[in-house]
Design a protein around this motif. Structure first.
Motif, PDB file in Angstrom:
ATOM      1  N   LEU A 230      30.677 -44.404  44.408  1.00  0.00           N
ATOM      2  CA  LEU A 230      31.483 -43.807  45.470  1.00  0.00           C
ATOM      3  C   LEU A 230      30.932 -42.465  45.930  1.00  0.00           C
ATOM      4  N   ALA A 231      30.309 -41.722  45.018  1.00  0.00           N
ATOM      5  CA  ALA A 231      29.863 -40.374  45.372  1.00  0.00           C
ATOM      6  C   ALA A 231      28.472 -40.064  44.849  1.00  0.00           C
ATOM      7  N   GLY A 232      27.742 -41.089  44.445  1.00  0.00           N
ATOM      8  CA  GLY A 232      26.421 -40.846  43.877  1.00  0.00           C
ATOM      9  C   GLY A 232      26.480 -40.070  42.586  1.00  0.00           C
TER      10      GLY A 232
ATOM     11  N   VAL B 197      41.918 -36.681  39.322  1.00  0.00           N
ATOM     12  CA  VAL B 197      41.688 -35.316  39.826  1.00  0.00           C
ATOM     13  C   VAL B 197      40.194 -35.160  40.080  1.00  0.00           C
ATOM     14  N   VAL B 198      39.848 -34.745  41.284  1.00  0.00           N
ATOM     15  CA  VAL B 198      38.466 -34.389  41.593  1.00  0.00           C
ATOM     16  C   VAL B 198      38.372 -32.870  41.663  1.00  0.00           C
ATOM     17  N   LEU B 199      37.556 -32.304  40.780  1.00  0.00           N
ATOM     18  CA  LEU B 199      37.242 -30.880  40.830  1.00  0.00           C
ATOM     19  C   LEU B 199      35.939 -30.727  41.611  1.00  0.00           C
ATOM     20  N   TRP B 200      36.043 -30.070  42.769  1.00  0.00           N
ATOM     21  CA  TRP B 200      34.886 -29.877  43.634  1.00  0.00           C
ATOM     22  C   TRP B 200      34.277 -28.516  43.324  1.00  0.00           C
ATOM     23  N   ASP B 201      33.025 -28.537  42.940  1.00  0.00           N
ATOM     24  CA  ASP B 201      32.310 -27.322  42.578  1.00  0.00           C
ATOM     25  C   ASP B 201      31.229 -27.080  43.620  1.00  0.00           C
ATOM     26  N   GLY B 202      31.522 -26.191  44.577  1.00  0.00           N
ATOM     27  CA  GLY B 202      30.565 -25.945  45.645  1.00  0.00           C
ATOM     28  C   GLY B 202      30.255 -27.188  46.448  1.00  0.00           C
ATOM     29  N   GLY B 203      31.231 -28.057  46.610  1.00  0.00           N
ATOM     30  CA  GLY B 203      31.037 -29.296  47.347  1.00  0.00           C
ATOM     31  C   GLY B 203      30.614 -30.467  46.500  1.00  0.00           C
ATOM     32  N   SER B 204      30.340 -30.229  45.215  1.00  0.00           N
ATOM     33  CA  SER B 204      29.925 -31.303  44.308  1.00  0.00           C
ATOM     34  C   SER B 204      31.144 -31.779  43.512  1.00  0.00           C
ATOM     35  N   PRO B 205      31.475 -33.084  43.566  1.00  0.00           N
ATOM     36  CA  PRO B 205      32.699 -33.565  42.928  1.00  0.00           C
ATOM     37  C   PRO B 205      32.483 -33.966  41.466  1.00  0.00           C
TER      38      PRO B 205
END
Length: 450
Positions: free
Chosen positions: A83-85, A49-57
């Motif tokens: 993968l996402a820094g 599950v990726v929770l995106w917080d204002g575009g930040s995963p």
């Protein structure tokens, strides 16, 4: 940009594409426990599950395995971070701790625990598993993002019992729900502190009651379901282990979650802040030459197994003698604690430890940090490190030995119980500067920090 969620699920059941005939989780005689059929009782998965917080995963990933061995965790985590820094605290890798999953390298030690000497298929499966873990993270990142609101509530189950008679029986079922624009549940992240041993020692791969609960939620609601293991090191499911008990408690937990999804809990607005902190838990080991000679003598006396311990005690003694002779003396166990805080009018703090956390830690942290509504306590995250007992698992509270504490009365100064299958030379320090105070201090630091 608000909150959004994306998810993925990857099958990790051993198969002809990735054979691994051995099931782990229970010590055995020489030769291990082999699967009796190619078809599992139910498939086992990596869930992400990726929770995106204002575009930040932020990534929460669980796997239906006993634990993440250090070698596999350390192979997967850098690839995922790239993968996402991500920073290390933005990613949680957790095992559901099923006892009918595949044998893996290191955890539990395949030779000591199962008497396995040819690890060709185990090692190959482990490399394949690392790729699947990374694949699940990639898929979750690339999956469509659904705008959501988050709410949190604590449900109840009562099938966990304290297997050593301490006055702690876990009842909390934390539920974090991600709801779509119409209020419908998109993802349900829920937990419970109880060993996944409802099925007992079987010869088919399976994720035990957590897998059953996830299937029940997904079949009933269409929402993505993820189980997060709590502080269940000393908690077992009530009843005689069997496939039917596995289904009973999986359905019971799943149905409680489904009922919870019908009503919204406390709103969490985000952002999400994260922190991870490494620590070393001290082992009660005097590395002086004279003492090591005495420890070696104790292990030599244990080799013929005069106390009638299980066969892995002999294999453990043999391995410890080799380590002493080679000068491989570890006086502490590297570990870590991790925290995510999801903001709201009343924030939620989720904390993880990287071992088999006993329930006393959850009792303590809930009492000191705002109760079940404010803090959610989990174990089995990161690289596996042993049981993490409280002081109650040592004398004077327990004078007859303690599996969770890792000691036995035949030679109380050397490893026993769980510390044999986790391949340690000794048990943790029990007193004021020992395992309990080390863990409480680490949890307190990260909880006070955010």
């Amino acid at each position: 940009m608000g909150l959004s969620v994306s998810t993925a699920k990857v099958d990790i059941t051993p198969s002809s594409a990735a054979p691994n005939p051995y099931l782990g989780g229970y010590g055995t005689d020489d030769g291990g426990r082999e699967a009796s059929a190619a078809t599992p009782f139910a498939p086992i998965y990596v869930r992400a599950v990726v929770l995106w917080d204002g575009g930040s995963p932020n990534l929460l990933l669980t796997a239906d395995i006993l634990a993440f061995p250090v070698a596999l965790h350390d192979a997967a985590l850098p690839r995922i971070l790239g993968l996402a820094g991500w920073g290390a605290s933005d990613v949680v890798l957790q095992a559901t701790h099923t006892h009918n999953g595949p044998v893996l390298v290191e955890t539990l030690d395949p030779y000591i625990s199962y008497g396995l000497t040819d690890l060709t298929e185990v090692t190959a499966y482990g490399a394949w598993l690392v790729d699947r873990v990374v694949e699940a993270a990639q898929q979750a990142l690339a999956a469509p993002q659904t705008p959501v609101t988050l709410d949190y509530q604590v449900l109840t189950q009562t099938f966990a019992v304290n297997r050593v008679g301490l006055p702690y029986n876990e009842t909390d079922v934390p539920l974090l729900t991600a709801r779509g624009p119409g209020g419908e549940p998109v993802a349900a992240i829920f937990g419970y502190g109880c060993h996944p041993v409802a099925a007992g020692l079987q010869t088919l791969y399976d994720g035990d009651y957590p897998a059953g609960a996830c299937a029940f939620v997904e079949d009933s609601t269409g929402a993505f379901a993820m189980f997060v293991q709590g502080a269940g090191g000393d908690q077992n499911p009530r009843g005689a282990a069997s496939w039917s008990l596995r289904d009973q408690w999986g359905d019971s937990l799943g149905s409680a979650v489904v009922r919870g999804l019908d009503t919204s809990g406390r709103t969490l607005t985000g952002g999400i802040s994260t922190v991870v902190q490494g620590l070393t838990i001290p082992l009660d080991i005097d590395a002086s030459p004279g003492n090591l000679a005495a420890v070696r003598a104790d292990y030599t006396n244990r080799l013929p197994n005069p106390a009638g311990f299980p066969p892995w005690y002999r294999r453990h003694a043999e391995t410890m003698i080799e380590r002493i002779d080679q000068g491989q003396i570890a006086t502490g166990v590297p570990s870590a604690v991790q925290r995510w805080t999801i903001d709201g009018e009343e924030p939620l703090k989720i904390v993880w430890a990287s071992g088999e956390l006993v329930s006393g830690y959850a009792v303590y942290l809930r009492a000191h940090f705002g109760g079940s509504q404010s803090v959610w306590v989990c174990g089995y995250a990161g690289a596996s490190v042993c049981y993490i007992p409280t002081a109650e698992f040592f004398p004077p509270s327990m004078a007859q030995g303690s599996y969770e504490g890792g000691w036995d009365t035949d030679f109380a100064g050397i490893a026993g119980g769980s510390m044999t299958v986790y391949s340690c030379l000794g048990h943790f320090v029990a007193g004021g500067a020992g395992v309990e105070s080390t863990m409480i201090d680490a949890f307190t630091q990260i909880l006070d920090a955010g």
